[in-house]
Structure formats: structure tokens, C-alpha cells
Design a protein around this motif. Structure first.
Motif, PDB file in Angstrom:
ATOM      1  N   ALA A  67      -3.332  -1.719  -4.960  1.00 48.36           N
ATOM      2  CA  ALA A  67      -2.674  -1.643  -3.717  1.00 48.36           C
ATOM      3  C   ALA A  67      -3.488  -2.334  -2.791  1.00 48.36           C
ATOM      4  CB  ALA A  67      -2.712  -0.056  -3.103  1.00 48.36           C
ATOM      5  N   GLU A  91      -3.306   9.764   1.199  1.00 53.91           N
ATOM      6  CA  GLU A  91      -4.362   8.716   1.388  1.00 53.91           C
ATOM      7  C   GLU A  91      -4.651   8.455   2.791  1.00 53.91           C
ATOM      8  OE1 GLU A  91      -4.474   5.686  -1.711  1.00 53.91           O
ATOM      9  OE2 GLU A  91      -2.380   5.314  -1.107  1.00 53.91           O
ATOM     10  N   PHE A  92      -5.924   8.519   2.951  1.00 52.24           N
ATOM     11  CA  PHE A  92      -6.430   8.439   4.546  1.00 52.24           C
ATOM     12  C   PHE A  92      -7.054   7.252   4.815  1.00 52.24           C
ATOM     13  CE2 PHE A  92      -5.509  12.594   2.975  1.00 52.24           C
ATOM     14  CZ  PHE A  92      -4.925  13.412   4.166  1.00 52.24           C
ATOM     15  N   VAL A  93      -7.111   6.976   5.984  1.00 50.50           N
ATOM     16  CA  VAL A  93      -7.981   5.883   6.790  1.00 50.50           C
ATOM     17  C   VAL A  93      -8.646   6.725   7.832  1.00 50.50           C
ATOM     18  CG1 VAL A  93      -8.429   3.744   7.816  1.00 50.50           C
ATOM     19  CG2 VAL A  93      -6.805   3.892   5.760  1.00 50.50           C
ATOM     20  N   TYR A 146     -12.634   4.426   4.745  1.00 48.80           N
ATOM     21  CA  TYR A 146     -11.674   4.633   3.722  1.00 48.80           C
ATOM     22  C   TYR A 146     -12.244   6.282   3.036  1.00 48.80           C
ATOM     23  CZ  TYR A 146      -9.029   0.230   3.115  1.00 48.80           C
ATOM     24  OH  TYR A 146      -8.333  -0.642   3.461  1.00 48.80           O
ATOM     25  N   GLU A 147     -11.397   7.000   2.851  1.00 50.99           N
ATOM     26  CA  GLU A 147     -11.514   8.356   2.290  1.00 50.99           C
ATOM     27  C   GLU A 147     -10.765   9.006   1.454  1.00 50.99           C
ATOM     28  OE1 GLU A 147     -13.740   9.817   0.770  1.00 50.99           O
ATOM     29  OE2 GLU A 147     -15.307  10.448   2.427  1.00 50.99           O
ATOM     30  N   THR A 159      -3.024  -4.431   4.113  1.00 47.86           N
ATOM     31  CA  THR A 159      -4.408  -3.664   3.608  1.00 47.86           C
ATOM     32  C   THR A 159      -4.447  -2.517   4.605  1.00 47.86           C
ATOM     33  OG1 THR A 159      -6.499  -4.007   3.470  1.00 47.86           O
ATOM     34  CG2 THR A 159      -5.674  -5.369   5.271  1.00 47.86           C
ATOM     35  N   ALA A 160      -4.846  -1.433   4.122  1.00 45.13           N
ATOM     36  CA  ALA A 160      -4.957  -0.199   5.142  1.00 45.13           C
ATOM     37  C   ALA A 160      -5.760  -0.314   6.086  1.00 45.13           C
ATOM     38  CB  ALA A 160      -5.184   0.976   3.882  1.00 45.13           C
ATOM     39  N   ILE A 204       0.964  -0.960   0.075  1.00 45.84           N
ATOM     40  CA  ILE A 204      -0.137   0.171   0.008  1.00 45.84           C
ATOM     41  C   ILE A 204       0.958   1.275   0.179  1.00 45.84           C
ATOM     42  CG2 ILE A 204      -2.187  -1.139   0.939  1.00 45.84           C
ATOM     43  CD1 ILE A 204      -1.042   0.144   3.598  1.00 45.84           C
ATOM     44  N   LEU A 234       0.071   5.709   4.913  1.00 42.96           N
ATOM     45  CA  LEU A 234       0.527   4.549   5.721  1.00 42.96           C
ATOM     46  C   LEU A 234       1.790   3.712   5.073  1.00 42.96           C
ATOM     47  CD1 LEU A 234      -2.755   3.080   6.797  1.00 42.96           C
ATOM     48  CD2 LEU A 234      -0.972   3.458   8.333  1.00 42.96           C
ATOM     49  N   MET A 278      -5.172  -5.776  -0.534  1.00 44.15           N
ATOM     50  CA  MET A 278      -5.848  -6.502  -0.572  1.00 44.15           C
ATOM     51  C   MET A 278      -6.860  -6.397  -1.776  1.00 44.15           C
ATOM     52  SD  MET A 278      -4.233  -9.104   0.803  1.00 44.15           S
ATOM     53  CE  MET A 278      -5.379 -10.744   0.419  1.00 44.15           C
ATOM     54  N   ILE A 291     -10.838  -5.538  -1.088  1.00 43.72           N
ATOM     55  CA  ILE A 291     -11.049  -4.625  -0.048  1.00 43.72           C
ATOM     56  C   ILE A 291     -11.317  -3.352  -0.714  1.00 43.72           C
ATOM     57  CG2 ILE A 291     -10.193  -3.821   2.159  1.00 43.72           C
ATOM     58  CD1 ILE A 291     -11.214  -6.719   2.295  1.00 43.72           C
ATOM     59  N   SER A 292     -12.499  -2.891  -0.941  1.00 46.41           N
ATOM     60  CA  SER A 292     -12.667  -1.737  -1.755  1.00 46.41           C
ATOM     61  C   SER A 292     -11.935  -1.718  -3.071  1.00 46.41           C
ATOM     62  CB  SER A 292     -12.134  -0.389  -0.811  1.00 46.41           C
ATOM     63  OG  SER A 292     -13.103  -0.220   0.282  1.00 46.41           O
ATOM     64  N   ASP A 293     -11.879  -2.659  -3.616  1.00 44.62           N
ATOM     65  CA  ASP A 293     -11.029  -2.966  -4.830  1.00 44.62           C
ATOM     66  C   ASP A 293     -11.942  -4.233  -5.419  1.00 44.62           C
ATOM     67  OD1 ASP A 293      -9.145  -0.979  -5.114  1.00 44.62           O
ATOM     68  OD2 ASP A 293      -7.608  -2.240  -4.322  1.00 44.62           O
TER      69      ASP A 293
END
Ligand code: SAM
Length: 279
Positions: free
Chosen positions: A88, A221-223, A164-165, A118-119, A16, A193, A90, A93-95
Motif C-alpha cells: 500500500a 491503521e493509524f498515523v 506510523y503505528e 502515502t499515509a 492505501i 485514511l 509508496m 516509505i516504511s516498505d
């Protein structure tokens, strides 16, 4: 890899951010499969060339997964092994990925995980919020109505929530969350991350907003993680304990747990934990 029986679908985690996070096993699977189904072939090609691998790639993304899934299933049935990767982290997971995994399982083809970063998990494990129970919410809807509705449905959520955002929506999302959960709800942001500018912000929803507000232009990139509602947690805990105490005078412990779970909506496991019964 063998072409005599069905091939295996490998679901492979990729970095990631930090390329050093590609596992040795991921590297060897990517080097051994007949085909790599990749969300973005150019990006995966760059990853592969960084580890001096040359492989056959097929684009597999949200716009072609419907057509490509049967093609990939056909290849697996012919005995070819396939690795599925996303841009990026897994796959699935949002992919993209779930559709292919489901199709492979439906055809009784072997599906194997080659886990990687995974983030959601990386963020959760460094943010300081409760990790024993959490719920992954992925991206909130873009439109404000559905977005608000989704957050409203989480008002009584007692588990840590992980979102996720995208960078351009993070401030607005913090605003929405603070408006509905309250400005003092403990929260955290994990940014970039595994990368050079990795940083974790902790505090409250309102506090995070002002911390980020000082950083212009905002990049990365943000969680976003939000603590579960303590009030809900303690109210349902106390209520479950009270109900269990009454029922256990009349019923076996097992029956009392089952009934308490039914009445409170908690899982049996939660009720067991609350009443400290051995499983
Ligand atoms: N499949 C990925 C995974 O396993 O985490 C997620 C892909 S999703 C399209 C991209 C989102 O994941 C970003 O918008 C961000 O919320 C989060 N993300 C991915 N990499 C990140 C990183 N290095 N730092 C913080 N958040 C990250």
C-alpha cells in the motif's frame, strides 16, 4: 516496451485503502511493464484483477530483497521494464524498495516515480498541525528501551513529527509520547485514511489517549502526528535573530547568515527566512 536499451524501473504508488486512488498513469504503467516486483504478489494480483490487468509478478519483500535485487537489475539491464509496488502507498516509505532503487541508480539505470498516495502526506495534510516543516519518523522501535531513546532524541524537535503505528501499540505509544513530550503537547491521529471509517482525532497527547480509550476493540491503521516544540522553536528563532543582528553590523548579509547558521545549527535557509532576506 523496448528491449534494445536498458529498461526503466518505475516506482509506483498504490492505494492505501480506496482503490479509486490508483492513478490513471499507475494503471497504464502496470499494464505496460514486463515485470512487476511486488511486496505481496497475492495482494497485488487482487489489485490488478480489480482493474482487469494480468501481469507477470515477482515477489520482492524484506526477506528476499537481497537475493532478488541483482535478479531485477539483470532484467533491467537486458532491457525489461520493471514496476516496483508495495502492499500500500509508496514503495520505500516504511516498505521495501530503497535497496532496488539504490542498486538501479548505481548501475545508471533509469528510475522513474509514478507517485501515488502515502499515509504520511495524507495524514499531515488533514491533521491541522504545521505542514511547512515536518519530520517522518516511521515506526518507533518495538522494544521499550530503544523506543524511549528514539523519542528522547526528539525532545528538542521543532518540526511536526509523523509516526506510523500498529493498532496494538498505539495506546502504549501515546503513553510514552505523553510522558516525554508532556500530556498537553498538541497532536493528532489519522485513522483508516481513504477508507469507510476514516477519522481524524485532534487535541493533545493525553486527550487523544482518552478519545481512543473509549473505542473498544480498537481497529484500523493509524498515523500519529505530534506538534514540534514551540519553546524550542521560539528560543532558537530569537537567538538566531539576535546573533544575526550583531553579525550583520560587521559582515555582509551573506556571511552573517552563514555564520548564524553555523552557530545556531539552523540551516542557512531557515536563517534567511527568520531574517526575511531575499534568497
Ligand atoms: N508505504 C506505505 C505508505 O506510503 O504510507 C506505508 C506502509 S507501512 C508498512 C503501514 C503503516 O502505514 C500503517 O501501520 C499505518 O501506520 C500507515 N498507514 C497505511 N495506510 C494507512 C491508512 N489507510 N490510514 C492510516 N494509516 C495508514
Amino acid at each position: 516496451m523496448s528491449a534494445t536499451s536498458s529498461g526503466t524501473l518505475y516506482v509506483v504508488g498504490t492505494p492505501i485503502g480506496n482503490l479509486g486512488d490508483l492513478s490513471a498513469r499507475a494503471r497504464s504503467v502496470l499494464g505496460a511493464v514486463d515485470l512487476i516486483a511486488a511486496e505481496d504478489t497475492r495482494r497485488t494480483r487482487r489489485l490488478l484483477s480489480s482493474i482487469e490487468l494480468n501481469a507477470t509478478l515477482m515477489a520482492y519483500h524484506e526477506h528476499n530483497e537481497q537475493q532478488r535485487t541483482p535478479v531485477l537489475i539483470g532484467r533491467l539491464q537486458q532491457g525489461d521494464s520493471v514496476a516496483l509496488v508495495s502492499d500500500a502507498g509508496m514503495p520505500s516509505i516504511s516498505d521495501p524498495g530503497l535497496r532496488l532503487v539504490r542498486a538501479a541508480l548505481a548501475e545508471k539505470l533509469p528510475v522513474v516515480s509514478v507517485p501515488g498516495p502515502t499515509a504520511v502526506i495524507a495524514a499531515l495534510t488533514i491533521c491541522g498541525l504545521a505542514t511547512d516543516r515536518f519530520v517522518f519518523e516511521g515506526f518507533l522501535p518495538r522494544r521499550s528501551g530503544p523506543r524511549r531513546q528514539r523519542v528522547e532524541a526528539l525532545l528538542s524537535e521543532s518540526r511536526t513529527m509523523v509516526f506510523y503505528e500498529a493498532v496494538h501499540r498505539i495506546a502504549a505509544t501515546l503513553e510514552t509520547l505523553a510522558g516525554l513530550f508532556g500530556p498537553d503537547r498538541p497532536a493528532a491521529i489519522a485513522r483508516e485514511l481513504t477508507k469507510l471509517h476514516e477519522r481524524v482525532y485532534t487535541g493533545t497527547l493525553a486527550g487523544l489517549k482518552s478519545q481512543l480509550g473509549n473505542e473498544i476493540p480498537l481497529k484500523g491503521e493509524f498515523v500519529l502526528l505530534v506538534a514540534g516544540s514551540a519553546a524550542v522553536r521560539s528560543a532558537s528563532t530569537a537567538e538566531a535573530q539576535r546573533i544575526f543582528a550583531i553579525l550583520s553590523n560587521e559582515l555582509s548579509a551573506k556571511a552573517a547568515v552563514a555564520l548564524t547558521a553555523k552557530i545556531t545549527g539552523l540551516s542557512r535557509n531557515d536563517v534567511y527566512q527568520l531574517t526575511r532576506l531575499p534568497d
